[in-house]
Motif scaffolding. Structure first.
Motif, PDB file in Angstrom:
ATOM      1  N   LEU A 326       0.889  -0.944   0.241  1.00  0.00           N
ATOM      2  CA  LEU A 326      -0.394   0.165   0.249  1.00  0.00           C
ATOM      3  C   LEU A 326       1.129   1.227  -0.043  1.00  0.00           C
ATOM      4  CD1 LEU A 326      -2.626  -1.261   3.108  1.00  0.00           C
ATOM      5  CD2 LEU A 326      -3.195  -0.976   0.022  1.00  0.00           C
ATOM      6  N   LEU A 342      -4.656   7.439   1.032  1.00  0.00           N
ATOM      7  CA  LEU A 342      -4.103   6.290   1.171  1.00  0.00           C
ATOM      8  C   LEU A 342      -2.672   6.564   1.258  1.00  0.00           C
ATOM      9  CD1 LEU A 342      -5.418   3.275   0.494  1.00  0.00           C
ATOM     10  CD2 LEU A 342      -4.041   2.949  -1.276  1.00  0.00           C
ATOM     11  N   SER A 346      -1.305   4.772   5.331  1.00  0.00           N
ATOM     12  CA  SER A 346      -0.916   3.493   5.338  1.00  0.00           C
ATOM     13  C   SER A 346       0.181   4.177   6.075  1.00  0.00           C
ATOM     14  CB  SER A 346      -0.458   3.633   3.626  1.00  0.00           C
ATOM     15  OG  SER A 346      -1.448   3.315   2.797  1.00  0.00           O
ATOM     16  N   ILE A 372      -9.692   3.222   5.004  1.00  0.00           N
ATOM     17  CA  ILE A 372      -8.877   3.055   3.261  1.00  0.00           C
ATOM     18  C   ILE A 372      -9.744   2.409   1.892  1.00  0.00           C
ATOM     19  CG2 ILE A 372      -6.938   0.647   2.319  1.00  0.00           C
ATOM     20  CD1 ILE A 372      -6.298   0.913   5.053  1.00  0.00           C
ATOM     21  N   SER A 375     -10.537   5.635   0.098  1.00  0.00           N
ATOM     22  CA  SER A 375      -9.333   6.316  -0.489  1.00  0.00           C
ATOM     23  C   SER A 375      -9.444   5.765  -1.974  1.00  0.00           C
ATOM     24  CB  SER A 375      -7.876   5.974  -0.047  1.00  0.00           C
ATOM     25  OG  SER A 375      -7.453   6.848   0.984  1.00  0.00           O
TER      26      SER A 375
END
Length: 390
Positions: A326, A342, A346, A372, A375
């Motif tokens: 990610l 994102l 992360s 998440i 995103s």
């Protein structure tokens, strides 16, 4: 359905389930929304899907199967284990997939309802004074601080990509400053404050055109802040975030970081005692508190070690690989809306997971997981618009 999901994401999912009324509202809504999605939307989600949705569904199913098998086996062999907490985690899977598939930016709900949570936070700060830490409607100040960081991330993304938010940038920058002060002075969450500084520096670096000059400015600001710290050290050491021994009652009492090191040692020691097969596959979700007295009444405060203990070497490798993946794909494209949030979320998971229980708490778990998904939904929106204009 989008409205209901948005209200759950922005208002209900962060609520502290230790309060009975919050528990009923939160998990009653979770069951209802998941049921509606599975019964009424799943056929359309499977039919009308694109490459991103397919990849998300495959990864989510793979992870779900991976955590379900050892957990169910452990439940069948241990009557003391409460499978209910695991079921509540699984119920987020339909919502996660729906949010990505629906292609709607639900962060507007998160931002709007944040004013309510922060109003409660301000009230607590005024009432508590120096006698405690602010937690708003959360079960712990650290979870509230994680929530505030996610709010800041989505506001920063909108200030970078949304013209409407840019028109009111002064208001939102003041709001960010307020939340930063709340983390620093209200929650006293050190890891969150460090993470937030990294995010703000990254955003500043992203918006600058002259990178060399930006690095020089950041260096000068850091040096000036160091001077301020040395001058105000005696005052700053009266706050929890700067004083590692804040709140200690005994001269030989260990500080919060030393306590965490002991928890990590206990986690690794427990893992070392496992039979071979359990070192590979683990025992299942939140199983550590059942099979080991080391964790009775305590949390591990490290999600990497938790994954190792609960899901073995395989689970640890999958968890670390997913975070790296990610971070990698989002950093490569962080100038694109969706990838920006994102990447920063992360980073929060990567850093906060070193010292906090971000996935044990239902509040921080739901906020991070659904953020998440949000995103990815923004990326879905962008891809759909590109296909429409092609």
């Amino acid at each position: 359905m989008t409205f209901l999901t948005g209200v759950f994401y922005g208002l209900l999912s962060p609520l502290n389930p230790e309060f009975r009324s919050f528990f009923l509202f939160k998990y009653g809504s979770l069951i209802l929304i998941s049921y509606i999605i599975v019964v009424f939307y799943l056929p359309f989600m499977l039919k009308k899907t694109n490459d991103l949705n397919k990849k998300v569904i495959i990864i989510v199913l793979f992870i779900s199967i991976g955590i379900t098998i050892p957990t169910v086996v452990f439940y069948l062999l241990n009557d003391k284990y409460d499978i209910g907490q695991f079921i509540r985690v699984i119920l987020y899977i339909p919502i996660f997939v729906f949010v990505v598939w629906r292609k709607y930016d639900l962060s507007i709900y998160l931002i709007k309802f944040s004013f309510l949570f922060n109003f409660v936070g301000v009230y607590q700060y005024i009432m508590l004074g120096d006698s405690g830490r602010v937690e708003s409607l959360f079960s712990h100040p650290n979870f509230y601080s994680i929530y505030l960081i996610v709010i800041i991330i989505f506001i920063l993304e909108k200030l970078n990509f949304d013209k409407e938010y840019k028109r009111h940038k002064n208001f939102y920058y003041l709001y960010i400053f307020f939340m930063m002060a709340m983390i620093l002075l209200g929650t006293g969450a050190r890891t969150s404050f460090i993470t937030l500084l990294i995010i703000l520096v990254f955003n500043y670096f992203l918006r600058s055109r002259d990178k060399i000059r930006t690095v020089l400015r950041i260096s000068i600001i850091s040096f000036l802040l160091l001077i301020v710290f040395k001058v105000s050290e005696s005052l700053l050491m009266t706050t929890r975030i700067f004083n590692m021994s804040y709140g200690n009652q005994y001269t030989d009492q260990i500080n919060s970081f030393e306590w965490r090191i002991l928890r990590w040692y206990d986690g690794l020691a427990a893992f070392n005692d496992f039979p071979g097969i359990y070192k590979i596959f683990g025992h299942g979700w939140q199983s550590s508190r059942i099979f080991s007295e080391r964790f009775v009444g305590f949390s591990m405060h490290n999600e990497y070690i938790r994954m190792l203990v609960d899901f073995g070497v395989i689970g640890f490798i999958v968890y670390v690989s997913l975070i790296i993946f990610l971070v990698y794909i989002s950093f490569k494209n962080f100038r694109i809306e969706g990838y920006y949030s994102l990447f920063l979320i992360s980073v929060v998971v990567m850093i906060a997971g070193l010292t906090e229980n971000i996935f044990v708490s239902s509040e921080s778990f739901s906020i991070l997981i659904l953020s998440i998904a949000n995103s990815l939904a923004i990326l879905n929106i962008k891809k759909s618009k590109l296909l429409d204009t092609a």
